[in-house]
Design a protein around this motif. Structure first.
Motif, PDB file in Angstrom:
ATOM      1  N   MET A  39       0.827  -1.202   0.000  1.00 38.27           N
ATOM      2  CA  MET A  39       0.000   0.000   0.000  1.00 38.27           C
ATOM      3  C   MET A  39       0.865   1.258   0.000  1.00 38.27           C
ATOM      4  N   THR A  40       1.971   1.220   0.729  1.00 37.69           N
ATOM      5  CA  THR A  40       2.893   2.358   0.722  1.00 37.69           C
ATOM      6  C   THR A  40       3.443   2.599  -0.672  1.00 37.69           C
ATOM      7  N   THR A  41       3.854   1.533  -1.336  1.00 33.82           N
ATOM      8  CA  THR A  41       4.399   1.658  -2.686  1.00 33.82           C
ATOM      9  C   THR A  41       3.357   2.166  -3.670  1.00 33.82           C
ATOM     10  N   LEU A  42       2.165   1.565  -3.634  1.00 30.12           N
ATOM     11  CA  LEU A  42       1.117   1.960  -4.580  1.00 30.12           C
ATOM     12  C   LEU A  42       0.657   3.391  -4.330  1.00 30.12           C
ATOM     13  N   THR A  43       0.537   3.773  -3.072  1.00 27.62           N
ATOM     14  CA  THR A  43       0.097   5.131  -2.761  1.00 27.62           C
ATOM     15  C   THR A  43       1.099   6.167  -3.248  1.00 27.62           C
ATOM     16  N   SER A  44       2.393   5.889  -3.028  1.00 28.70           N
ATOM     17  CA  SER A  44       3.408   6.830  -3.496  1.00 28.70           C
ATOM     18  C   SER A  44       3.410   6.931  -5.024  1.00 28.70           C
ATOM     19  N   ARG A  45       3.216   5.802  -5.701  1.00 33.01           N
ATOM     20  CA  ARG A  45       3.204   5.827  -7.169  1.00 33.01           C
ATOM     21  C   ARG A  45       2.037   6.659  -7.684  1.00 33.01           C
ATOM     22  N   LEU A  46       0.857   6.426  -7.140  1.00 34.49           N
ATOM     23  CA  LEU A  46      -0.309   7.177  -7.596  1.00 34.49           C
ATOM     24  C   LEU A  46      -0.165   8.661  -7.288  1.00 34.49           C
ATOM     25  N   THR A  47       0.433   8.988  -6.151  1.00 37.62           N
ATOM     26  CA  THR A  47       0.627  10.397  -5.805  1.00 37.62           C
ATOM     27  C   THR A  47       1.610  11.066  -6.755  1.00 37.62           C
ATOM     28  N   VAL A  48       2.686  10.351  -7.107  1.00 35.92           N
ATOM     29  CA  VAL A  48       3.662  10.913  -8.041  1.00 35.92           C
ATOM     30  C   VAL A  48       3.030  11.133  -9.413  1.00 35.92           C
ATOM     31  N   ILE A  49       2.269  10.163  -9.879  1.00 39.15           N
ATOM     32  CA  ILE A  49       1.619  10.301 -11.194  1.00 39.15           C
ATOM     33  C   ILE A  49       0.674  11.499 -11.201  1.00 39.15           C
ATOM     34  N   ARG A  50      -0.061  11.663 -10.116  1.00 39.87           N
ATOM     35  CA  ARG A  50      -0.972  12.799 -10.052  1.00 39.87           C
ATOM     36  C   ARG A  50      -0.205  14.120 -10.015  1.00 39.87           C
ATOM     37  N   SER A  51       0.914  14.157  -9.293  1.00 38.34           N
ATOM     38  CA  SER A  51       1.710  15.386  -9.222  1.00 38.34           C
ATOM     39  C   SER A  51       2.311  15.735 -10.581  1.00 38.34           C
ATOM     40  N   VAL A  52       2.785  14.725 -11.315  1.00 37.55           N
ATOM     41  CA  VAL A  52       3.333  14.986 -12.648  1.00 37.55           C
ATOM     42  C   VAL A  52       2.245  15.520 -13.576  1.00 37.55           C
TER      43      VAL A  52
END
Length: 335
Positions: free
Chosen positions: A306-319
């Motif tokens: 969940m930590t990995t997936l949450t960080s990935r989705l947050t990065v994609i949204r920020s980009v």
């Protein structure tokens, strides 16, 4: 006219090979510097969340296991209660009950709780000097049933009533229903608490990832400007947060396992003490079954993933937000 390279401009073969080896051996710095991600604080937070989650999962497993053991013990036995009445020969009536119960198919054993055993059961509340004949204390007959082929309770109740009308059969169904309801309630409550803890963990990771994105925004903008895809940038962050999630969840899960092992060791070392007896009577045995440790491992994996997936989705949204801001420069100036 292009001048041909002179021999002095060409490095010797040994020097060229040395430079290639140095380039191959030179460590590659990560795109996202570890110092830019507040790893220690996040590891501590995830460890605390994982510890609480594993405690909850282990407690739910322990409650279900204890309730199942109690239910199995209760369902294996029946109790016949005989209250003293005037003109009733207690010992003879108990023998008649025992004989009548053993005549019903499905009853494997019947034992009478004698006077001495009854006095021992009542001594913690009435003391050692009470007269059992002066009190209306019921006497008990414990029946053991065949779990594979249980008896017909109506036939058993009829047989006992015909032998001794004053006897009453207790099949413990009320206690069994209460245990099942308690186990279900505790399980639902534990799952609800576990869901809240995981939601809080996800929100913590989101804030930590956004903080890391804010500190590395210039790196992300440069990488994205020179052609780095969103997936490549997200992988740089998710690798870092995967390591953080594994460390934090592993520490929390190990701490929770240590707590359960310590409680089991304490209960084993302090056996036959008043405190241990009271704790066992209230909470059962603090022995976490192997399935509990399995669920602790599952919680560790879930939190790390969940930590990995949450960080990935947050990065994609920020980009995407960076792309949107570049596509609308007027909105950025107005803001």
């Amino acid at each position: 006219m292009i001048d041909a390279p002179r021999a002095s401009d060409t490095p010797p073969p040994d020097q060229s090979r040395s430079r290639k080896r140095e380039a191959a051996l030179r460590p590659t710095a990560p795109i996202v510097p570890p110092s830019n991600v507040s790893g220690r604080a996040l590891i501590i937070v995830i460890a605390i969340m994982a510890f609480l989650s594993c405690l909850t999962a282990g407690a739910v497993t322990m409650v279900r296991s204890t309730a199942s053991a109690w239910q199995s013990e209760i369902s294996r036995e029946l109790t016949v209660q005989l209250k003293p009445v005037e003109g009733l020969e207690m010992d003879a009536a108990l023998e008649e009950i025992r004989t009548a119960a053993l005549s019903v198919p499905g009853i494997t054993a019947a034992s009478i709780i004698d006077r001495a055993a009854t006095e021992r059961l009542l001594s913690p509340w009435l003391g050692d000097d009470f007269d059992i004949d002066a009190l209306p204390v019921p006497r008990l007959v414990i029946l053991t049933i065949n779990e594979e082929s249980p008896p017909d309770y109506d036939s058993l109740r009829t047989a006992i009533s015909n032998a001794v009308p004053q006897a009453a059969l207790d099949d413990h169904r009320a206690w069994t229903d209460r245990l099942v309801a308690m186990a279900r309630t505790m399980s639902l409550l534990g799952l609800g608490i576990l869901g809240l803890i995981l939601a809080a963990t996800a929100m913590t990771v989101i804030f930590a990832t956004r903080g890391a994105m804010a500190g590395n925004r210039h790196i992300i903008e440069v990488l994205h400007f020179v052609g780095a895809e969103t997936g490549f940038i997200a992988r740089q962050f998710q690798k870092r947060f995967l390591l953080i999630g594994l460390k934090g969840a592993g520490i929390g899960g190990a701490a929770a396992s240590f707590v359960f092992l310590s409680l089991a060791a304490w209960q084993a070392l302090t056996r036959a003490t008043p405190l241990n007896d009271q704790a066992t009577a209230l909470f059962g045995r603090f022995l976490l079954p192997w399935s509990g440790y399995f669920w602790i491992a599952i919680v560790i994996i879930v939190i790390a993933g969940m930590t990995t997936l949450t960080s990935r989705l947050t990065v994609i949204r920020s980009v995407r937000e960076i792309d949107h801001a570049r596509a609308n420069p007027a909105m950025v100036e107005v803001d």
